[in-house]
Design a protein around this motif. Structure first.
Motif, PDB file in Angstrom:
ATOM      1  N   GLN A 393      12.960   7.832 -41.146  1.00 20.63           N
ATOM      2  CA  GLN A 393      13.581   9.107 -40.791  1.00 20.63           C
ATOM      3  C   GLN A 393      13.664   9.328 -39.280  1.00 20.63           C
ATOM      4  O   GLN A 393      14.590   9.964 -38.790  1.00 20.63           O
ATOM      5  N   PHE A 394      12.712   8.784 -38.548  1.00 22.12           N
ATOM      6  CA  PHE A 394      12.696   8.934 -37.100  1.00 22.12           C
ATOM      7  C   PHE A 394      12.934   7.592 -36.402  1.00 22.12           C
ATOM      8  O   PHE A 394      12.474   7.369 -35.286  1.00 22.12           O
ATOM      9  N   ASP A 395      13.677   6.720 -37.073  1.00 18.48           N
ATOM     10  CA  ASP A 395      14.042   5.445 -36.476  1.00 18.48           C
ATOM     11  C   ASP A 395      14.985   5.676 -35.293  1.00 18.48           C
ATOM     12  O   ASP A 395      15.734   6.663 -35.262  1.00 18.48           O
ATOM     13  N   SER A 396      14.956   4.762 -34.336  1.00 19.50           N
ATOM     14  CA  SER A 396      15.809   4.923 -33.154  1.00 19.50           C
ATOM     15  C   SER A 396      17.285   4.964 -33.518  1.00 19.50           C
ATOM     16  O   SER A 396      18.098   5.542 -32.778  1.00 19.50           O
ATOM     17  N   ALA A 397      17.659   4.395 -34.661  1.00 19.96           N
ATOM     18  CA  ALA A 397      19.057   4.455 -35.086  1.00 19.96           C
ATOM     19  C   ALA A 397      19.511   5.889 -35.301  1.00 19.96           C
ATOM     20  O   ALA A 397      20.662   6.238 -35.023  1.00 19.96           O
ATOM     21  N   VAL A 398      18.610   6.735 -35.815  1.00 19.63           N
ATOM     22  CA  VAL A 398      18.970   8.135 -36.037  1.00 19.63           C
ATOM     23  C   VAL A 398      19.266   8.822 -34.707  1.00 19.63           C
ATOM     24  O   VAL A 398      20.178   9.637 -34.601  1.00 19.63           O
ATOM     25  N   TYR A 399      18.524   8.442 -33.668  1.00 20.15           N
ATOM     26  CA  TYR A 399      18.712   9.023 -32.342  1.00 20.15           C
ATOM     27  C   TYR A 399      19.911   8.399 -31.623  1.00 20.15           C
ATOM     28  O   TYR A 399      20.866   9.089 -31.266  1.00 20.15           O
ATOM     29  N   ASP A 400      19.846   7.082 -31.397  1.00 27.40           N
ATOM     30  CA  ASP A 400      20.836   6.415 -30.554  1.00 27.40           C
ATOM     31  C   ASP A 400      22.166   6.190 -31.276  1.00 27.40           C
ATOM     32  O   ASP A 400      23.223   6.517 -30.747  1.00 27.40           O
ATOM     33  N   ARG A 401      22.102   5.602 -32.468  1.00 24.19           N
ATOM     34  CA  ARG A 401      23.351   5.434 -33.207  1.00 24.19           C
ATOM     35  C   ARG A 401      23.914   6.801 -33.610  1.00 24.19           C
ATOM     36  O   ARG A 401      25.126   6.979 -33.699  1.00 24.19           O
ATOM     37  N   GLY A 402      23.002   7.747 -33.831  1.00 22.94           N
ATOM     38  CA  GLY A 402      23.467   9.105 -34.124  1.00 22.94           C
ATOM     39  C   GLY A 402      24.266   9.691 -32.979  1.00 22.94           C
ATOM     40  O   GLY A 402      25.328  10.303 -33.183  1.00 22.94           O
ATOM     41  N   GLN A 490      14.858   6.216 -19.068  1.00 24.46           N
ATOM     42  CA  GLN A 490      14.052   7.388 -19.423  1.00 24.46           C
ATOM     43  C   GLN A 490      14.405   7.886 -20.819  1.00 24.46           C
ATOM     44  O   GLN A 490      13.528   8.241 -21.620  1.00 24.46           O
ATOM     45  N   ILE A 491      15.689   7.902 -21.129  1.00 25.93           N
ATOM     46  CA  ILE A 491      16.113   8.346 -22.455  1.00 25.93           C
ATOM     47  C   ILE A 491      15.564   7.418 -23.533  1.00 25.93           C
ATOM     48  O   ILE A 491      15.072   7.868 -24.579  1.00 25.93           O
ATOM     49  N   GLN A 492      15.616   6.116 -23.298  1.00 28.41           N
ATOM     50  CA  GLN A 492      15.078   5.174 -24.274  1.00 28.41           C
ATOM     51  C   GLN A 492      13.573   5.349 -24.446  1.00 28.41           C
ATOM     52  O   GLN A 492      13.051   5.273 -25.558  1.00 28.41           O
ATOM     53  N   ALA A 493      12.865   5.614 -23.344  1.00 27.80           N
ATOM     54  CA  ALA A 493      11.423   5.867 -23.438  1.00 27.80           C
ATOM     55  C   ALA A 493      11.151   7.117 -24.257  1.00 27.80           C
ATOM     56  O   ALA A 493      10.224   7.156 -25.086  1.00 27.80           O
ATOM     57  N   ASN A 494      11.945   8.166 -24.033  1.00 32.97           N
ATOM     58  CA  ASN A 494      11.802   9.385 -24.831  1.00 32.97           C
ATOM     59  C   ASN A 494      11.966   9.081 -26.311  1.00 32.97           C
ATOM     60  O   ASN A 494      11.177   9.520 -27.151  1.00 32.97           O
ATOM     61  N   HIS A 495      13.002   8.318 -26.641  1.00 25.48           N
ATOM     62  CA  HIS A 495      13.307   8.063 -28.041  1.00 25.48           C
ATOM     63  C   HIS A 495      12.239   7.194 -28.700  1.00 25.48           C
ATOM     64  O   HIS A 495      11.940   7.369 -29.882  1.00 25.48           O
ATOM     65  N   ARG A 496      11.655   6.275 -27.938  1.00 24.10           N
ATOM     66  CA  ARG A 496      10.579   5.468 -28.523  1.00 24.10           C
ATOM     67  C   ARG A 496       9.394   6.339 -28.906  1.00 24.10           C
ATOM     68  O   ARG A 496       8.789   6.162 -29.967  1.00 24.10           O
TER      69      ARG A 496
END
Length: 504
Positions: A393-402, A490-496
Motif C-alpha cells: 500500500q505504501f510502495d514507492s510505485a504508489v508515490y512516484d508512478r502515482g 530529496q524527494i526520493q529520500a522522502n518517499h523511501r
C-alpha cells in the motif's frame, strides 16, 4: 359475484398479512457488521453506525504509559441494531448507551469492542455512547501489531492506516468522518497536542495541566493525533488569520534549526498549494516534529514529522507533501484503502509543483527524470498503483508512478482542464470520501476526452509505459538534455521514508 369478491378479499388479506409478517421479520434488529467492508482491512470500521462527533477526555502518564478517561460518541444507527462494534484495542471498564448500562465484550486481540445496548437502536435513531477505560496502550496488540509509540520522547498515537484504536474507541475507517473535541491531561512540563484549534489550557490539579482542542471539520479517525511529551509549542496566526500552531521536541538536537526552517514555512507553502488546488480546507494550520517516529503523517491541520526527515537540512518538499494531503486525503478521503493513489500520488505531485515554484526543477523535468531513471525491469513498474494490495500500500510505485500518472493526465488534457479537475474534485467531495473511478469520471467530464486507456496504462497495468509522462515527442526532447533536478534526491529520500515506515 359477492362470493368471488369475498374470496378475493380473503386472498388479498392473507397476502397483506404475509407481507406485513415478512416486513416485520426483516425489520428485526440485527448486529452491525464488524467491519466497513474494506477488503484490505476487513475489521476496519464498522457496519450499522455513523459517528457524528467524538468527545475524548483523557489523562496520560508517560512514565507508566497509563491512559485513562472517557470517550463519548454521538452516532446515528444506519440500520436496526441489536448490537454494534467499535474499533478499540484497550480494555473498557464500562459502556453506556443512551444513559443505560450496556453489555460489552472487550477486544481479544482483534481490535473489536462489541456493545449490546439495553434496548435495540432503530434505524435513524441517534445515540450517545459513553466508554470509560484505563489501560497501557503499549501492551495491547491488534492482529499481532501495536501502533502506539512510547519512549523517552513521551507517547504518540500516530500511524496509518490505523492508530485510533490504541487511544479511543471509534469507527476507524476514512469513510466515517466526524468532528472532534479532544482534552488531554498530562503532567506539568509536558505538552499534549492534537488537531484543530487549541481552545485552552488549564491547571487541572496539582502537578497536572489539561489541554483542550477542537476540530470543527469532518476528520478521519487515523488522521486524529495523540502527542504527549516535552515540546516547545509556538502559537501565532497565518496571514489569513487562522491559528498556526507548531511544536518541536526538545530532543531534536542539531536538526532543530532545519526542522523549524521547514515547518515554519507551512503558511507560505499552503498559500501556494491553494493556488493549485483551491482554498485551504480547514480552520487551523501547523506541524509537530518528533524523534518518536521516522516517517511523517498528514494529521489533519497539523502533520506530524519524524526527526529523521531533517537530518540533512531543511526539507520543504516534505512540508508540501504532507500539507497537500490536507486537500487530498484529509478533506477528500479515500473510499477504500486500495484507493491510496488518491492520497499519495497527488501529494507526491505536489512536491513537484513546489519544486518548480522554488526553481529546483520543473514538473516536466522531475517526471521525465523519474521515468528515465527506472528501467523497464525496475520495481517501480511491478506494483499497480490503483490496487497495490495491503502489503504494498505504501510502495514507492504508489508515490512516484502515482505522480507520473497525474503528469500523463496533464499532458493529455492540458493545463486548464488539469487544474480544473484538481479543484473540482475538492469541491464535489469536500468533507467526504472518493474512489478512483469517480475521479476518472470527473476527469473525463471536465476534459471532454476519453481517458480509459491512459489510466489503464498508468494505474492499472504492471510494466513501464511505452511513452513517457510528457508524451512521446516531449520524452525524447527532455531525455536528450536531461539533468537531474535539484530536488529529485530529496524527494526520493522522502518517499523511501514514507513508503517503508508505516505499520503495514
Amino acid at each position: 359475484m359477492r362470493s368471488r369478491t369475498r374470496a378475493g378479499a380473503g386472498v388479498l388479506a392473507a397476502g397483506v398479512a404475509s407481507v406485513l409478517l415478512a416486513t416485520t421479520a426483516s425489520a428485526a434488529p440485527e448486529p452491525g457488521a464488524p467491519g466497513a467492508g474494506d477488503p484490505y482491512y476487513p475489521n476496519a470500521g464498522n457496519g450499522g453506525t455513523d459517528v457524528l462527533h467524538y468527545d475524548i477526555r483523557l489523562s496520560y502518564q508517560p512514565e507508566t504509559d497509563l491512559l485513562s478517561g472517557t470517550t463519548t460518541l454521538l452516532l446515528t444507527a444506519t440500520q436496526d441494531l441489536s448490537r454494534f462494534d467499535l474499533d478499540f484495542a484497550l480494555k473498557a471498564s464500562s459502556v453506556l448507551v443512551n444513559n443505560r448500562p450496556a453489555q460489552f465484550t472487550n477486544s481479544d486481540g482483534n481490535g473489536e469492542l462489541v456493545v449490546t445496548p439495553a434496548e435495540a437502536l432503530a434505524k435513524g435513531q441517534t445515540a450517545t455512547v459513553v466508554v470509560k477505560y484505563s489501560d497501557t496502550p503499549s501492551t495491547e496488540q491488534v492482529d499481532g501489531l501495536n501502533g502506539w509509540k512510547h519512549g523517552d520522547f513521551g507517547a504518540l498515537g500516530v500511524d496509518e492506516p490505523q492508530s485510533a484504536q490504541w487511544w479511543f474507541p471509534s469507527n476507524d475507517h476514512p469513510t466515517d468522518k466526524a468532528t472532534f473535541d479532544v482534552s488531554i491531561e498530562a503532567p506539568d512540563g509536558l505538552s499534549a497536542i492534537t488537531n484543530g484549534s487549541l481552545v485552552r489550557t488549564t491547571k487541572s490539579r496539582a502537578g497536572w495541566t489539561r489541554w483542550n482542542w477542537r476540530s470543527t471539520h469532518p476528520q478521519a479517525t487515523y488522521l486524529t493525533s495523540f502527542i504527549v511529551g516535552k515540546y516547545d509549542v509556538r502559537q501565532s496566526t497565518t496571514p489569513e488569520g487562522k491559528p498556526f500552531i507548531t511544536a518541536y521536541g526538545t530532543d531534536l538536537g542539531d536538526s532543530r534549526g532545519a526542522a523549524e526552517a521547514s515547518v515554519e514555512r507551512t503558511p507560505e507553502i499552503n498559500a501556494f498549494l491553494a493556488s493549485q488546488f483551491g482554498p485551504y480546507p480547514f480552520e487551523a494550520e501547523g506541524g509537530v516534529v518528533t524523534s518518536g517516529i521516522s516517517f511523517s503523517l498528514e494529521n489533519q491541520t497539523r502533520p506530524t514529522y519524524g526527526l529523521k526527515n531533517f537530518t540533512s537540512g531543511a526539507n520543504t518538499t516534505l512540508i508540501a507533501h504532507e500539507n497537500a494531503h490536507q486537500w487530498y486525503g484529509d478533506n477528500v478521503s479515500l473510499g477504500r484503502w486500495s484507493d491510496i493513489w488518491l492520497n499519495e500520488g497527488f501529494a507526491s505531485y505536489a512536491e513537484w509543483l513546489w519544486s518548480e515554484h522554488e526553481g529546483e526543477g520543473t514538473v516536466a523535468e522531475l517526471a521525465q527524470y523519474t521515468y528515465d531513471s527506472n528501467a523497464a525491469d525496475a520495481d517501480l513498474w511491478k506494483v499497480v498503483p490503483a490496487d497495490p494490495g495491503a502489503d504494498n500500500q505504501f510502495d514507492s510505485a504508489v508515490y512516484d508512478r502515482g505522480a507520473l500518472t497525474l503528469q500523463a493526465l496533464r499532458t493529455t488534457v492540458g493545463d486548464d482542464a488539469f487544474f480544473t479537475i484538481l479543484k473540482d474534485w475538492q469541491v464535489e467531495k469536500a468533507g467526504k470520501d472518493g474512489r478512483i473511478q469517480e475521479f476518472i469520471a470527473l476527469a473525463e467530464k471536465v476534459s471532454g476526452k476519453p481517458l480509459h486507456e491512459l489510466f489503464q496504462t498508468w494505474l492499472y497495468t504492471a510494466g513501464k509505459p511505452a511513452a513517457g509522462p510528457n508524451g512521446a515527442a516531449a520524452a525524447r526532447t527532455a531525455h536528450a538534455a536531461a539533468a537531474k533536478p535539484k530536488s529529485w534526491d530529496q524527494i526520493q529520500a522522502n518517499h523511501r521514508l514514507l513508503a517503508t515506515e508505516h505499520r503495514h
